[in-house]
Design an enzyme around this catalytic site. Structure first.
Site, PDB file in Angstrom:
ATOM      1  N   MET A  90       0.165 -17.266   2.761  1.00 35.02           N
ATOM      2  CA  MET A  90       0.002 -16.895   1.387  1.00 35.02           C
ATOM      3  C   MET A  90       1.444 -16.370   1.120  1.00 35.02           C
ATOM      4  O   MET A  90       2.140 -15.776   1.682  1.00 35.02           O
ATOM      5  CB  MET A  90      -1.083 -15.652   1.534  1.00 35.02           C
ATOM      6  N   SER A 147      -0.393 -18.156   9.293  1.00 34.68           N
ATOM      7  CA  SER A 147      -1.211 -17.205   8.778  1.00 34.68           C
ATOM      8  C   SER A 147      -2.349 -17.584   7.979  1.00 34.68           C
ATOM      9  O   SER A 147      -3.138 -18.480   8.936  1.00 34.68           O
ATOM     10  CB  SER A 147      -0.289 -16.361   7.721  1.00 34.68           C
ATOM     11  N   GLN A 148      -2.705 -17.680   6.823  1.00 34.95           N
ATOM     12  CA  GLN A 148      -3.987 -18.293   6.335  1.00 34.95           C
ATOM     13  C   GLN A 148      -3.991 -19.944   6.304  1.00 34.95           C
ATOM     14  O   GLN A 148      -5.089 -20.570   6.508  1.00 34.95           O
ATOM     15  CB  GLN A 148      -4.109 -17.772   4.684  1.00 34.95           C
ATOM     16  N   ASP A 205       1.514  -6.693  14.387  1.00 35.34           N
ATOM     17  CA  ASP A 205       1.189  -7.232  12.918  1.00 35.34           C
ATOM     18  C   ASP A 205       0.772  -5.796  12.161  1.00 35.34           C
ATOM     19  O   ASP A 205      -0.276  -5.500  12.549  1.00 35.34           O
ATOM     20  CB  ASP A 205       0.068  -8.238  13.310  1.00 35.34           C
ATOM     21  N   HIS A 223       4.085  -9.476  11.785  1.00 35.14           N
ATOM     22  CA  HIS A 223       3.448 -10.970  11.263  1.00 35.14           C
ATOM     23  C   HIS A 223       4.709 -11.862  10.968  1.00 35.14           C
ATOM     24  O   HIS A 223       5.440 -11.708  10.215  1.00 35.14           O
ATOM     25  CB  HIS A 223       2.866 -10.568   9.923  1.00 35.14           C
TER      26      HIS A 223
END
Ligand SMILES: *[C@@H]1O[C@H](CO)[C@@H](O)[C@H](O)[C@H]1NC(C)=O
Ligand SMILES: *[C@@H]1O[C@H](CO)[C@@H](O)[C@H](O)[C@H]1NC(C)=O
Length: 304
Positions: free
Chosen positions: A39, A113-114, A231, A287
């Site tokens: 994202m 991530s996503q 994270d 993250h």
């Protein structure tokens, strides 16, 4: 402002990747690598996906690396990471992969991530061309319940997204137009999640079991799940290893192995696990923060 914030965030994440030494090895039979960004990022940001692509190309000479661009431009790609229906994004990606002659013999995939859960949907829905290894780098396979620090701490868009999610993540309008709502997982409203989550509840077999999803996921050679131990973006972090809160509350966590998803093996994860194909990796750091050395030692073996 969004882009600037995202850019700053990514710059911080990726600076670490740029230093260090390089050693190379080559192999003619190496499969291509397909990457899907996170994202606020894009296919081609020279500080994130661009630098990872370059590093992989240096380490594995001759490898074909495709960093997915969802849309017609880098700007669209970034915006789509916030606003384009995830199911449509996955179809778009499946189309790109099917049309790429270089991927015909198969490929390895790495999501950030996503992008990780989106690539898992690609594996489950689009078996052709075949995905060999799937590497999830900080993905949210059981979704998120909170956005403590969506890319860029002062980003207005994060405040706006939080407001939308709180006002009704499972309403049709918000589901359709907000990417993060499609993997919003509210453990206090498990019924709503199961019923109305357009994306995550579907690929996690919450409503029904689609045997095709199971069969396709089980045909992976390796499914690698990377969790970032410090994270501060993903809530709960356990989601990166496919864990989540126990239903009905938001404090006590449940590991994948203790969940109904695993025990009933609704997705084939238990089967993958007992075949030694499910790999859990932990990385020290926030993250998506890892060093080039860590990447080479821990992830490169899965894409050589
Ligand atoms: C491919 O890898 C194998 C095992 O590491 C090695 O023996 C072989 O020489 C490599 N092929 C090329 C063309 O580098
Ligand atoms: C199961 O998934 C496949 C692949 O996406 C899809 O074509 C099929 O329609 C799904 N089946 C059901 C019953 O939803």
């Amino acid at each position: 402002m969004v882009l600037l914030a995202a850019f700053r965030f990514l710059a911080a994440c990726c600076l670490m990747l740029l230093c260090g030494t390089s050693w190379a090895s080559s192999n003619a039979t190496t499969l291509p690598l397909v990457m899907w960004h996170g994202m606020g990022d894009s296919c081609c940001n020279p500080l994130s996906m661009g630098s990872i692509k370059k590093m992989v190309e240096n380490e594995v000479p001759g490898i074909y690396v495709l960093s997915l661009m969802i849309g017609k431009s880098v700007l669209q790609d970034t915006e789509n990471g916030f606003f384009m229906d995830v199911n449509e994004q996955v179809s778009f990606a499946c189309d790109l992969l099917a049309k790429d002659p270089k991927l015909k013999e198969g490929f390895n995939a790495m999501g950030f991530s996503q992008g990780s859960q989106f690539l898992r949907a690609v594996a489950q829905r689009c078996p052709d061309p075949p995905m060999r290894n799937l590497i999830s780098v900080g993905g949210q396979h059981q979704g998120v319940y909170g956005l403590p620090r969506c890319p860029g701490e002062s980003s207005h868009i994060c405040d706006w997204i939080r407001k939308e999610l709180n006002s009704g993540a499972y309403t049709a309008a918000i589901q359709k137009h907000l990417v993060q709502a499609q993997y919003w997982h509210d453990p206090l409203n498990d019924d709503l999640y199961k019923k109305y989550s357009l994306f995550l509840a579907d690929i996690n077999q919450e409503r029904a079991i689609n045997e095709t999803y199971r069969k396709n996921l089980m045909s992976l050679n390796k499914f690698v799940l990377v969790k970032f131990l410090q994270d501060s973006v993903v809530d709960p972090v356990e989601s990166e290893w496919f864990g989540f809160y126990k239903p009905g509350q938001a404090e006590e966590l449940e590991a994948l192995q203790d969940s109904a998803l695993y025990k009933e093996d609704r997705l084939g994860l238990a089967a993958l696990d007992s075949a030694g194909k499910l790999v859990f990796l932990a990385s020290d750091g926030d993250h998506l923060q890892f060093t080039k050395e860590w990447f080479i030692e821990n992830l490169l073996p899965f894409i050589r």
